[in-house]
Design an enzyme around this catalytic site. Structure first.
Site, PDB file in Angstrom:
ATOM      1  N   GLU A   1       3.800 -36.027 -39.075  1.00 43.85           N
ATOM      2  CA  GLU A   1       3.782 -35.255 -40.312  1.00 43.85           C
ATOM      3  C   GLU A   1       3.516 -36.238 -41.449  1.00 43.85           C
ATOM      4  OE1 GLU A   1       3.727 -31.871 -42.433  1.00 43.85           O
ATOM      5  OE2 GLU A   1       4.205 -31.893 -40.288  1.00 43.85           O
TER       6      GLU A   1
ATOM      7  N   ASN B   1       1.500 -28.028 -36.317  1.00 46.76           N
ATOM      8  CA  ASN B   1       0.058 -27.873 -36.461  1.00 46.76           C
ATOM      9  C   ASN B   1      -0.541 -29.240 -36.733  1.00 46.76           C
ATOM     10  OD1 ASN B   1       0.184 -25.097 -36.300  1.00 46.76           O
ATOM     11  ND2 ASN B   1       0.011 -24.742 -38.494  1.00 46.76           N
TER      12      ASN B   1
ATOM     13  N   SER C   1      -3.096 -33.459 -42.499  1.00 50.95           N
ATOM     14  CA  SER C   1      -1.925 -32.851 -43.141  1.00 50.95           C
ATOM     15  C   SER C   1      -1.461 -31.702 -42.267  1.00 50.95           C
ATOM     16  CB  SER C   1      -2.265 -32.357 -44.544  1.00 50.95           C
ATOM     17  OG  SER C   1      -3.314 -31.421 -44.520  1.00 50.95           O
ATOM     18  N   CYS C   2      -0.181 -31.698 -41.927  1.00 52.17           N
ATOM     19  CA  CYS C   2       0.333 -30.827 -40.872  1.00 52.17           C
ATOM     20  C   CYS C   2       1.586 -30.081 -41.328  1.00 52.17           C
ATOM     21  CB  CYS C   2       0.659 -31.660 -39.632  1.00 52.17           C
ATOM     22  SG  CYS C   2      -0.654 -32.828 -39.189  1.00 52.17           S
ATOM     23  N   THR C   3       2.113 -29.233 -40.467  1.00 45.06           N
ATOM     24  CA  THR C   3       3.401 -28.573 -40.689  1.00 45.06           C
ATOM     25  C   THR C   3       4.211 -28.683 -39.408  1.00 45.06           C
ATOM     26  OG1 THR C   3       2.327 -26.969 -42.168  1.00 45.06           O
ATOM     27  CG2 THR C   3       4.562 -26.457 -41.414  1.00 45.06           C
TER      28      THR C   3
END
Length: 469
Positions: free
Chosen positions: A101, A29, A8-10
């Site tokens: 993402e 990220n 899980s990213c941003t």
């Protein structure tokens, strides 16, 4: 086929007129799906090393790849048991890609176009796309074609950029997709949900699966009477979104548009935004390291305990690597692509700007081991973050000074290198040397930081007894 790995990213996207220097920027990220370490490497994939027959690990899909791949940078997993997971890179045509993402969807679209168990996914995307594209638009079209042909087993967002354009791509169900060009004067902050909102199928700035408009109409998928909002049609608006996803967008928009006032849990935060000032590399890194500073929701802050754990921060212990892929204008093509990279949790690390016209990367970034090794930047960065987290108030000034030293020194060296390029005979060798010098400087400074943190923390140990002899 191995058990599936998740993350899980941003993501942050910046158009060329929104950035301070006219660069395009796509950044993300890479966060693991659990608290465990997922060691990362930084490598260059030269054409001779690119596979010609691709076999996935997360599924059983396999197919031939085109001839004549381009060279590209990549940030794969050190542990290959789950596949490559290339994640981010810039190719020799100065096209950048970040994937992915992980995003949400809904049962309405999955009931029409189910996910494909043996399709392609995040593990594969960079490796099968980036070496074969010459523009951001090319990237959208190639990945779209691959998803239509092979299907996908998960929902994802992917970004592409070149010197002029930034595109955001989202998969829809098992075989469909939509992408939008980010306006040059705009930015995007995308968390782990379906993000594209207002959409114009007739615009030159959108690309999509050919039957997507008919799919929406024929299956009565649009809940809005007078708008086409892909987030409303294909996405979710759950309690988890309100606590896990939306607050990250809210905080980023709060930082870049301080005059606007919205709520952290708002399900309809806009996708495309215009900042109130030009955006810098430092802004993007600060946001990707952020944890709701100066709000009641900061885990390191003084708000009520229930507020400090209410929302998922952007900077988190599960940050494995962070990249900003910058394509610069007004410089020779050989130094236009800059792969800014940091390993480990972002609150206690710094980016390094690596040139991408190279055939190799520094060993301390390239040869990350799957077991703990302080000679490798990944493990060194995780160690400083873990120690720093034990007493943020004690160590935060040291971390801030460290990041300023790294960024200022690397920016100065980058400026000097740009000026020397015209008199350089062997450009790749020169740039590899400069990358090595910046990596060596980071390693030296990170060890100094760890030493200072260790000395300072010794005075705060509970296992002590003051005795004046």
């Amino acid at each position: 086929m191995h058990p599936r790995k998740t993350g899980s990213c941003t993501t942050i996207l910046v158009g060329k007129k929104a950035s301070i220097d006219g660069s395009t920027m796509i950044a993300r990220n890479e966060d693991s799906g659990s608290d465990a370490s997922n060691p990362q490497r930084f490598v260059v994939i030269n054409p001779a090393d690119q596979p010609r027959d691709y076999h996935a690990v997360q599924s059983t899909v396999h197919f031939p790849l085109p001839a004549n791949p381009l060279r590209y940078t990549s940030t794969p997993d050190a542990d290959t048991q789950f596949g490559i997971w290339g994640e981010s890179g810039i190719n020799s045509a100065n096209v950048a890609m970040t994937a992915t993402e992980t995003s949400t969807t809904n049962t309405r679209i999955l009931g029409i176009d189910p996910l494909v168990e043996n399709g392609i996914g995040e593990e594969d995307f960079l490796t099968i796309t980036l070496p074969y594209i010459h523009s951001a638009r090319d990237g959208v079209q190639r990945l779209g074609q691959l998803i239509e042909q092979y299907g996908t087993y998960e929902s994802n967002g992917v970004a592409f950029s070149d010197q002029d354009e930034v595109w955001y791509f989202e998969s829809i169900g098992g075989h469909h997709w939509a992408a939008i060009r980010i306006p040059d004067d705009a930015y995007v902050i995308a968390p782990n949900r379906f993000n594209i909102d207002h959409y114009d199928f007739t615009s030159d700035n959108t690309l999509f699966a050919a039957d997507l408009p008919d799919l929406i109409t024929q299956n009565n998928l649009n809940p809005d009477a007078d708008d086409i909002n892909l987030r409303h049609i294909f996405g979710s608006a759950t309690i988890k979104d309100a606590h896990y996803n939306n607050p990250r967008t809210w905080f980023g928009q709060r930082y870049l548009n301080p005059s606007q006032h919205r709520e952290p849990a708002d399900q309809d935060l806009p996708f495309i935004m215009r900042a109130e000032r030009k955006i810098t590399i430092e802004d993007v890194k600060w946001l990707l390291s952020s944890h709701y500073q100066d709000t009641p929701y900061d885990p390191y802050g003084n708000g009520p305990a229930s507020e400090r754990t209410k929302f998922r921060p952007i900077g988190i212990n599960r940050n494995q690597e962070t990249h900003i892929l910058q394509i610069r204008p007004n410089v020779p093509a050989s130094v236009a692509g800059i792969h800014w990279l940091a390993f480990g949790p972002n609150t206690f690390n710094s980016l390094v700007p690596f040139y991408t016209t190279v055939t190799d990367t520094p060993a301390c970034y390239r040869d990350t081991s799957t077991t703990f090794d302080l000679q490798k930047i990944y493990w060194l960065s995780r160690t400083t973050a873990i120690l720093g987290d034990t007493n943020y108030a004690l160590f935060s000034e040291l971390a801030d000074a460290f990041e300023q030293t790294i960024m200022a020194t690397c920016r100065h060296r980058q400026r000097t290198n740009d000026q020397q390029l015209a008199t350089t005979a062997d450009v790749p060798a020169f740039l590899e040397q400069q990358n090595q010098q910046m990596a060596d400087f980071y390693f030296e400074q990170a060890n100094l930081l760890l030493g200072k943190m260790t000395a300072l923390s010794a005075t705060k140990m509970k296992l002590r007894f003051n005795l004046a002899d």
